[in-house]
Design a protein around this motif. Structure first.
Motif, mmCIF file in Angstrom:
data_model
loop_
_atom_site.group_PDB
_atom_site.id
_atom_site.type_symbol
_atom_site.label_atom_id
_atom_site.label_comp_id
_atom_site.label_asym_id
_atom_site.label_seq_id
_atom_site.Cartn_x
_atom_site.Cartn_y
_atom_site.Cartn_z
ATOM 1 N N ASP A 1 32.656 48.742 -99.929
ATOM 2 C CA ASP A 1 31.789 49.135 -98.815
ATOM 3 C C ASP A 1 30.625 48.156 -98.670
ATOM 4 O OD1 ASP A 1 30.065 50.304 -97.013
ATOM 5 O OD2 ASP A 1 30.128 52.309 -97.919
ATOM 6 N N PRO A 2 30.652 47.269 -97.667
ATOM 7 C CA PRO A 2 29.567 46.286 -97.534
ATOM 8 C C PRO A 2 28.211 46.908 -97.225
ATOM 9 C CG PRO A 2 31.011 46.208 -95.612
ATOM 10 C CD PRO A 2 31.675 47.086 -96.627
ATOM 11 N N ARG A 3 28.195 48.054 -96.555
ATOM 12 C CA ARG A 3 26.916 48.722 -96.277
ATOM 13 C C ARG A 3 26.296 49.224 -97.575
ATOM 14 N NH1 ARG A 3 23.985 50.834 -92.078
ATOM 15 N NH2 ARG A 3 25.563 50.159 -90.562
ATOM 16 N N LEU A 4 27.094 49.838 -98.419
ATOM 17 C CA LEU A 4 26.582 50.342 -99.690
ATOM 18 C C LEU A 4 26.030 49.195 -100.538
ATOM 19 C CD1 LEU A 4 26.190 52.518 -101.848
ATOM 20 C CD2 LEU A 4 28.558 52.148 -102.557
ATOM 21 N N VAL A 5 26.795 48.109 -100.666
ATOM 22 C CA VAL A 5 26.374 46.974 -101.486
ATOM 23 C C VAL A 5 25.107 46.340 -100.908
ATOM 24 C CG1 VAL A 5 27.016 44.657 -102.260
ATOM 25 C CG2 VAL A 5 28.681 46.528 -102.376
ATOM 26 N N SER A 6 25.091 46.118 -99.592
ATOM 27 C CA SER A 6 23.953 45.447 -98.953
ATOM 28 C C SER A 6 22.684 46.277 -99.046
ATOM 29 C CB SER A 6 24.265 45.175 -97.472
ATOM 30 O OG SER A 6 25.361 44.303 -97.343
ATOM 31 N N GLU A 7 22.769 47.557 -98.708
ATOM 32 C CA GLU A 7 21.578 48.401 -98.718
ATOM 33 C C GLU A 7 21.061 48.606 -100.137
ATOM 34 O OE1 GLU A 7 22.646 51.891 -96.498
ATOM 35 O OE2 GLU A 7 22.162 50.930 -94.576
ATOM 36 N N LEU A 8 21.981 48.706 -101.099
ATOM 37 C CA LEU A 8 21.542 48.872 -102.473
ATOM 38 C C LEU A 8 20.843 47.606 -102.974
ATOM 39 C CD1 LEU A 8 23.282 50.645 -105.339
ATOM 40 C CD2 LEU A 8 22.618 48.278 -105.706
ATOM 41 N N MET A 9 21.410 46.437 -102.681
ATOM 42 C CA MET A 9 20.778 45.187 -103.111
ATOM 43 C C MET A 9 19.414 45.013 -102.429
ATOM 44 S SD MET A 9 22.383 43.425 -105.445
ATOM 45 C CE MET A 9 22.059 41.672 -105.237
ATOM 46 N N GLY B 1 14.193 40.442 -96.434
ATOM 47 C CA GLY B 1 15.237 41.434 -96.218
ATOM 48 C C GLY B 1 16.331 40.868 -95.329
ATOM 49 N N GLY B 2 16.996 41.740 -94.584
ATOM 50 C CA GLY B 2 18.111 41.276 -93.761
ATOM 51 C C GLY B 2 19.246 40.765 -94.624
ATOM 52 N N PRO B 3 19.743 41.572 -95.586
ATOM 53 C CA PRO B 3 20.768 41.108 -96.514
ATOM 54 C C PRO B 3 22.054 40.695 -95.803
ATOM 55 C CG PRO B 3 20.577 43.495 -96.591
ATOM 56 C CD PRO B 3 19.424 43.001 -95.781
ATOM 57 N N VAL B 4 22.639 39.620 -96.297
ATOM 58 C CA VAL B 4 23.910 39.125 -95.759
ATOM 59 C C VAL B 4 25.033 39.760 -96.574
ATOM 60 C CG1 VAL B 4 25.342 37.104 -95.310
ATOM 61 C CG2 VAL B 4 22.852 36.964 -95.029
ATOM 62 N N GLY B 5 25.615 40.811 -96.044
ATOM 63 C CA GLY B 5 26.722 41.487 -96.710
ATOM 64 C C GLY B 5 28.051 40.888 -96.290
ATOM 65 N N ILE B 6 28.973 40.848 -97.224
ATOM 66 C CA ILE B 6 30.327 40.338 -96.965
ATOM 67 C C ILE B 6 31.311 41.480 -97.156
ATOM 68 C CG2 ILE B 6 32.066 38.631 -97.596
ATOM 69 C CD1 ILE B 6 29.501 37.386 -96.508
ATOM 70 N N ASP B 7 32.206 41.670 -96.194
ATOM 71 C CA ASP B 7 33.162 42.759 -96.304
ATOM 72 C C ASP B 7 34.166 42.516 -97.432
ATOM 73 O OD1 ASP B 7 33.588 40.878 -93.955
ATOM 74 O OD2 ASP B 7 35.643 41.603 -94.145
ATOM 75 N N ASP B 8 34.850 43.561 -97.780
ATOM 76 C CA ASP B 8 35.771 43.599 -98.913
ATOM 77 C C ASP B 8 36.718 42.391 -98.945
ATOM 78 O OD1 ASP B 8 37.136 44.674 -101.121
ATOM 79 O OD2 ASP B 8 38.552 45.724 -99.832
ATOM 80 N N TYR B 9 36.721 41.696 -100.064
ATOM 81 C CA TYR B 9 37.626 40.552 -100.216
ATOM 82 C C TYR B 9 39.057 41.032 -100.407
ATOM 83 C CZ TYR B 9 34.199 36.757 -100.465
ATOM 84 O OH TYR B 9 33.240 35.819 -100.165
ATOM 85 N N ALA C 1 33.204 44.344 -101.790
ATOM 86 C CA ALA C 1 32.222 43.814 -100.844
ATOM 87 C C ALA C 1 31.153 43.086 -101.648
ATOM 88 C CB ALA C 1 31.606 44.951 -100.036
ATOM 89 N N GLN C 2 30.431 42.158 -100.986
ATOM 90 C CA GLN C 2 29.525 41.285 -101.727
ATOM 91 C C GLN C 2 28.182 41.119 -101.019
ATOM 92 O OE1 GLN C 2 30.484 40.191 -104.723
ATOM 93 N NE2 GLN C 2 32.511 41.098 -104.447
ATOM 94 N N LEU D 1 21.290 46.945 -114.361
ATOM 95 C CA LEU D 1 20.557 47.529 -113.230
ATOM 96 C C LEU D 1 21.480 47.738 -112.040
ATOM 97 C CD1 LEU D 1 17.803 48.214 -111.769
ATOM 98 C CD2 LEU D 1 17.722 45.791 -111.144
ATOM 99 N N TYR D 2 22.239 46.707 -111.681
ATOM 100 C CA TYR D 2 23.127 46.779 -110.529
ATOM 101 C C TYR D 2 24.252 47.790 -110.760
ATOM 102 C CZ TYR D 2 26.744 45.478 -107.176
ATOM 103 O OH TYR D 2 27.718 45.512 -106.208
ATOM 104 N N MET D 3 24.908 47.698 -111.910
ATOM 105 C CA MET D 3 26.039 48.598 -112.166
ATOM 106 C C MET D 3 25.589 50.055 -112.217
ATOM 107 S SD MET D 3 28.866 46.840 -112.280
ATOM 108 C CE MET D 3 29.975 48.018 -113.075
ATOM 109 N N ASN D 4 24.468 50.321 -112.865
ATOM 110 C CA ASN D 4 23.961 51.702 -112.905
ATOM 111 C C ASN D 4 23.609 52.208 -111.514
ATOM 112 O OD1 ASN D 4 24.161 52.198 -115.689
ATOM 113 N ND2 ASN D 4 22.221 51.157 -116.104
ATOM 114 N N ALA D 5 22.988 51.333 -110.704
ATOM 115 C CA ALA D 5 22.621 51.733 -109.343
ATOM 116 C C ALA D 5 23.860 52.022 -108.507
ATOM 117 C CB ALA D 5 21.779 50.638 -108.688
ATOM 118 N N MET D 6 24.903 51.217 -108.672
ATOM 119 C CA MET D 6 26.140 51.448 -107.919
ATOM 120 C C MET D 6 26.806 52.756 -108.345
ATOM 121 S SD MET D 6 26.530 49.146 -105.607
ATOM 122 C CE MET D 6 28.241 49.355 -105.150
#
Length: 339
Positions: A103-111, A134-142, A224-225, A320-325
Motif C-alpha cells: 500500500d503506497p499510501r500507508l508507506v508514504s504517510e507513515l514515512m 514533506g510531499g513524500p514520493v511514494g512508489i506503488d507495489d513492485y 510499496a516504497q 522504528l520503521y518495522m514497528n510502526a508498520m
C-alpha cells in the motif's frame, strides 16, 4: 529618519530543482499541488510566493537535487533518497524491507509521520543543510514482469532479472541472476534479450510500454516504497517569516494528497490498460510469496549494521520503521528487524 523600514509583507521567490522532467508525477505535483497549496495557505497573510521550476536536469541531475539545494543554487528541491543513498541513508529503509506492505499510501504517510516525529529521520537533512518539507514520493507495489510465464520460484532459476538499486537484493535465493537496471533502459534491453525480466511498478510499466516486451506480469507483493520528498535550503527557510514556513509545509501536505490520489488512480488504470493490450496478469500464490521471502538474504540487517558502524542509527531506524508498520496494521512476511 534613517531607521530601516519594517517589511510586513513580501513576495518571496524560490527556484525548485528536479532532475526528472515534469512528465513524472513527483515533479508534476510541484506545479499541480505544491504551489497552489502554498498560495492557499498564504491567503490573507499579505505574503505570496512565486516558484520557478527547473526540471529535467536544468540545474540538477537526478540524485543531485539535495546538493543543489544545500549549495543555495535552488531554494527547494526533490531530495531523492533512492538516488542519494550516501547522504540520505536511513530514508532507504523501505527498499531493504520487501514484503512488508503493498500500500503506497500507508508507506508514504507513515514515512512522512516519522519524519515529523522522530529526529533520527531528519538528522541527515540537518547535516546536509536542508529542511524536510514533506510531499513524500511514494512508489506503488513492485512486481515482476517477464518474457516467460512464472508459476513458481523454480521458473526464475538462471533467468536474468533487472532491478533498481537495493531492490536487486530481493532476487537473492530465487536462483535468478540479478542485474542492475533502471526504467530508461528496460524496454530496449528486454526487447534485445539482455534481460529475461524486470522488477518494476505498474504506474511506470504502462507508460514505458513494458507489457509489449515482457507481457507476463506477476504480482508478488514485493512492496510499496518511499523514494524521497521535498526539501528546502535551511538558511533560506530559517529566514522566512513563520507563516511562510507554515505555508511551505501546508503546500507539501497538499502535494502529498494530490500525488497519492493520482498514483492510486494510475495503478488501477495501468493494470486495466496492460491487460487490454495482451498482458497476462497473475497473483503469486501464498506459497510462492512465502518461499521467496524466506529464501532472501536479510539485506536489511546487513544494511543497518553497516550504518551503525558509521555512527548512523541504522538498526534503530529499521526497528522504528518495522514497528510502526506493524502498529499500522501491516503483516510483514518476515520481521527483518528481529532476526
Amino acid at each position: 529618519m534613517s531607521a530601516p523600514a519594517v517589511t510586513l509583507a513580501d513576495d518571496f521567490n524560490a527556484t525548485v530543482a528536479a532532475g526528472h522532467p515534469a512528465v513524472f508525477r513527483w515533479v508534476k505535483m510541484i506545479d499541480e499541488a505544491f504551489a497552489p497549496g502554498i498560495a492557499t495557505a498564504l491567503e490573507g497573510s499579505g505574503h505570496s510566493m512565486t516558484l520557478d521550476g527547473q526540471y529535467g536536469g536544468a540545474i540538477a541531475k537526478v540524485g543531485e537535487e539535495l546538493e543543489t539545494v544545500e549549495a543555495g543554487l535552488a531554494e527547494i528541491g526533490i531530495c531523492q533518497s533512492l538516488f542519494d543513498p550516501a547522504k540520505l541513508a536511513v530514508q532507504n529503509v523501505t527498499y531493504y524491507t520487501p514484503f512488508v506492505s503493498d500500500d503506497p499510501r500507508l508507506v508514504s504517510e507513515l514515512m512522512d509521520d516519522l519524519h515529523g516525529s522522530d529526529p533520527r529521520m531528519t538528522e541527515a537533512y540537518t547535516q546536509n543543510g536542508v529542511v524536510y518539507l514533506g510531499g513524500p514520493v511514494g512508489i506503488d507495489d513492485y512486481l515482476l514482469m517477464t518474457t516467460f510465464p512464472v508459476e513458481s520460484l523454480a521458473d526464475l532459476d538462471g533467468k536474468k532479472i533487472a532491478a533498481p538499486g537495493p531492490a536487486i537484493n530481493w532476487l537473492s535465493g530465487t536462483g535468478a541472476v540479478g542485474v542492475s537496471g533502471n526504467l530508461t533502459t528496460y524496454y530496449n534491453e528486454l526487447k534485445a534479450g539482455v534481460y529475461d525480466g524486470v522488477i518494476v511498478f505498474a504506474s511506470a510499466a504502462l507508460p514505458g510500454k513494458l507489457y509489449e516486451v515482457a507481457p507476463n506480469i506477476t504480482r508478488a507483493g514485493l512492496g510499496a516504497q518511499y523514494a524521497g520528498a521535498l526539501c528546502a535550503n535551511a538558511d533560506w527557510y530559517d529566514d522566512l517569516p513563520q507563516e511562510v514556513q507554515a505555508a511551505l509545509n501546508a503546500g507539501a501536505d497538499a502535494a502529498k494528497e494530490w500525488y497519492l490520489s493520482a498514483l492510486e488512480g494510475a495503478v488501477e488504470t495501468s493494470f486495466k490498460v496492460m491487460g487490454e493490450n495482451g498482458a497476462t496478469i497473475t497473483d503469486a500464490s501464498d506459497e510462492m510469496r512465502a518461499a521467496w521471502a524466506a529464501g532472501m538474504d536479510n539485506a536489511a540487517k546487513s544494511w543497518a549494521e553497516g550504518l551503525d558502524a558509521t555512527g548512523v542509527p541504522g538498526t534503530e531506524v529499521l526497528a522504528l520503521y518495522m514497528n510502526a508498520m506493524r502498529d499500522a496494521g501491516a503483516t510483514p512476511l518476515r520481521d527483518w528487524d528481529k532476526e
